[in-house]
Design a protein around this motif. Structure first.
Motif, short mmCIF file in Angstrom:
data_model
loop_
_atom_site.label_atom_id
_atom_site.label_comp_id
_atom_site.label_asym_id
_atom_site.label_seq_id
_atom_site.Cartn_x
_atom_site.Cartn_y
_atom_site.Cartn_z
N ALA A 23 -19.57 -15.19 -3.40
CA ALA A 23 -19.23 -16.55 -3.83
C ALA A 23 -18.41 -16.51 -5.12
N LYS A 24 -18.74 -15.57 -6.01
CA LYS A 24 -17.99 -15.45 -7.27
C LYS A 24 -16.54 -15.10 -7.00
N TRP A 25 -16.31 -14.14 -6.08
CA TRP A 25 -14.93 -13.76 -5.79
C TRP A 25 -14.18 -14.90 -5.11
N MET A 26 -14.82 -15.58 -4.16
CA MET A 26 -14.18 -16.71 -3.49
C MET A 26 -13.87 -17.83 -4.46
N THR A 27 -14.75 -18.05 -5.44
CA THR A 27 -14.49 -19.06 -6.46
C THR A 27 -13.23 -18.72 -7.25
N ALA A 28 -13.11 -17.45 -7.65
CA ALA A 28 -11.94 -17.03 -8.42
C ALA A 28 -10.66 -17.25 -7.62
N ALA A 29 -10.69 -16.96 -6.32
CA ALA A 29 -9.49 -17.13 -5.50
C ALA A 29 -9.16 -18.60 -5.28
N LEU A 30 -10.13 -19.39 -4.81
CA LEU A 30 -9.84 -20.77 -4.44
C LEU A 30 -9.59 -21.67 -5.64
N SER A 31 -10.22 -21.38 -6.76
CA SER A 31 -10.01 -22.23 -7.94
C SER A 31 -8.61 -22.07 -8.53
N THR A 32 -7.89 -21.03 -8.10
CA THR A 32 -6.51 -20.86 -8.55
C THR A 32 -5.64 -22.03 -8.12
N ASN A 33 -5.80 -22.47 -6.88
CA ASN A 33 -5.02 -23.60 -6.36
C ASN A 33 -5.81 -24.90 -6.31
N PRO A 38 -8.34 -26.44 -8.75
CA PRO A 38 -9.05 -26.31 -10.03
C PRO A 38 -10.43 -26.96 -10.01
N GLY A 39 -11.36 -26.28 -10.64
CA GLY A 39 -12.72 -26.78 -10.75
C GLY A 39 -13.60 -26.42 -9.57
N THR A 40 -13.01 -25.86 -8.53
CA THR A 40 -13.81 -25.50 -7.35
C THR A 40 -14.74 -24.34 -7.66
N GLU A 41 -15.97 -24.47 -7.23
CA GLU A 41 -16.92 -23.37 -7.27
C GLU A 41 -17.50 -23.20 -5.88
N VAL A 42 -17.40 -22.01 -5.36
CA VAL A 42 -18.05 -21.69 -4.08
C VAL A 42 -19.50 -21.34 -4.39
N THR A 43 -20.42 -22.13 -3.86
CA THR A 43 -21.84 -21.94 -4.16
C THR A 43 -22.53 -20.96 -3.22
N SER A 44 -21.96 -20.75 -2.03
CA SER A 44 -22.47 -19.71 -1.13
C SER A 44 -21.38 -19.31 -0.16
N VAL A 45 -21.44 -18.07 0.29
CA VAL A 45 -20.51 -17.57 1.30
C VAL A 45 -21.29 -16.69 2.27
N THR A 46 -21.06 -16.93 3.57
CA THR A 46 -21.69 -16.14 4.61
C THR A 46 -20.60 -15.57 5.51
N VAL A 47 -20.68 -14.28 5.78
CA VAL A 47 -19.71 -13.63 6.65
C VAL A 47 -20.06 -13.91 8.10
N GLY A 48 -19.06 -14.40 8.86
CA GLY A 48 -19.25 -14.66 10.28
C GLY A 48 -18.54 -13.62 11.12
N THR A 49 -17.72 -14.06 12.05
CA THR A 49 -17.02 -13.16 12.97
C THR A 49 -16.04 -12.25 12.22
N VAL A 50 -15.98 -11.01 12.62
CA VAL A 50 -15.00 -10.06 12.08
C VAL A 50 -14.13 -9.58 13.24
N ILE A 51 -12.81 -9.71 13.09
CA ILE A 51 -11.87 -9.30 14.13
C ILE A 51 -11.02 -8.16 13.57
N HIS A 52 -10.98 -7.04 14.29
CA HIS A 52 -10.21 -5.88 13.85
C HIS A 52 -8.87 -5.84 14.58
N GLY A 53 -7.87 -5.31 13.91
CA GLY A 53 -6.53 -5.21 14.48
C GLY A 53 -5.62 -4.55 13.47
N THR A 54 -4.35 -4.99 13.43
CA THR A 54 -3.45 -4.47 12.40
C THR A 54 -4.04 -4.74 11.03
#
Length: 359
Positions: free
Chosen positions: A19-29, A31-47
């Motif tokens: 959540a800390k890393w996602m907050t840093a990324a999304l708050s760039t565009n 402002p003020g956004t804080e991601v309070t939780s993040v859960t990993v769902g589907t993972v797709i492999h490819g290029t």
């Protein structure tokens, strides 16, 4: 876009996405956004690796109307180090070009390329929220759907047709990522070539399409031609696996990793050759080329005649043979089987290799 640091490159592993890393990324565009939780769902492999994320936000994130799911696209694959330029190209596309065109591509909530390392991060819209369905080579589309796909490509190509602006974007130059990232060597090195012919797809590759040195030399010639005669912005990889379809029937393209300042026929020939069944392609391809030209003429690009366009189409169909020899780390075998059958038939029908010797 505000300055960001290399700390915004993807975490070292999928498990480290926080959540800390996602907050840093999304708050760039946003402002003020804080991601309070993040859960990993589907993972797709490819290029690249695509990771679906389920997110919750603070009040400011909700005020920005950020959605509960997004996709992180990054290089968690074993071959990622060899694909850095490919990944960076897509982030540059979203940074410089995506918002200048009405082409239905996913929204990018965050895109970043680190100039020192060429590492990149891309966080994209979850198209499932728009009830999109996704293309697959094992399900060929109809000629009507192919015409809709060409409508979209004509919009992309006409937008920057002969526009000097594309020359100012250094990441588009040099023949595009297909030439710069060594696709001919990757596909047509001896080890890969022999291995692919011994897979099930090899049964569909015609004997005339097994001269490795000849195929590699012609691919380099094709890519150099498109570099030296660049006319417009092209997607570069418009196969069915990179397509999506909205409930109203309109198409869109994913995976803008190979966006290039290139040649229109690359996209058009590739899309037709790998998207239609052999029978439908034989029946409809001339009409589809005429359809594309009509759409280009309607958008003000009137310099393409049918005869010249048909020759370009025949020549550029050759590129799709890369899909028949695609390393299995990049595409599953059932996809490569479907494409090997279609492409092999198309190259023989169109006399694609011979077309490069025609005036």
């Amino acid at each position: 876009m505000p300055d960001v640091s290399a700390a915004l490159l993807p975490p070292e592993s999928i498990d480290a996405i926080s959540a800390k890393w996602m907050t840093a990324a999304l708050s760039t565009n946003f402002p003020g956004t804080e991601v309070t939780s993040v859960t990993v769902g589907t993972v797709i492999h490819g290029t690249a690796t695509k990771v679906r994320l389920l997110l919750t936000y603070n009040d400011e994130g909700h005020r920005h109307r950020l959605p509960p799911t997004m996709w992180l696209k990054a290089g968690y694959e074993p071959h990622a180090e060899q694909q850095m330029a490919v990944y960076a190209g897509e982030t540059c596309f979203y940074r410089d070009l995506a918002r200048t065109m009405e082409i239905g591509c996913p929204i990018a909530y965050f895109s970043y390329t680190d100039s020192a390392t060429a590492g990149s991060t891309l966080i994209l819209e979850d198209l499932m929220a728009r009830n999109a369905t996704f293309g697959n080579a094992t399900r060929p589309i109809s000629p009507t759907q192919a015409a809709a796909m060409l409508d979209l490509l004509s919009t992309l190509h006409a937008r920057y047709w002969r526009d000097p602006f594309l020359d100012t974007l250094g990441w588009l130059n040099g023949g595009g990522v297909l030439l710069e990232s060594g696709v001919p060597d990757m596909v047509y090195n001896q080890s890969n070539f022999d291995r692919m012919l011994n897979l099930p797809r090899g049964a569909f590759i015609a004997p005339e399409l097994r001269d490795r040195e000849k195929l590699k030399a012609l691919l380099i010639r094709l890519l150099e031609h498109d570099r030296d005669h660049a006319l417009c912005l092209v997607h570069g990889d418009p196969h069915l696996g990179n397509s999506f379809w909205l409930p109203d029937g309109s198409p869109g393209f994913l995976d803008w990793q190979t966006a290039m300042h290139g040649y229109w026929a690359h996209d058009v020939a590739y899309a037709i050759t790998v998207s239609l069944s052999v029978a439908d392609r034989r029946h409809a391809e001339r009409d589809l080329i005429d359809h594309y030209l009509t759409r280009m003429w309607e958008k003000g690009v009137t310099e393409l005649s049918f005869d010249a366009a048909w020759l370009d189409y025949r020549r550029h169909a050759f590129y799709a043979l890369c899909y028949a020899y695609c390393p299995p780390e990049l595409q599953v075998e059932e996809v490569c089987i479907a494409n090997a059958e279609r492409v092999s038939a198309a190259l023989l029908d169109l006399r694609s290799i011979e077309a490069w010797g025609e005036p």
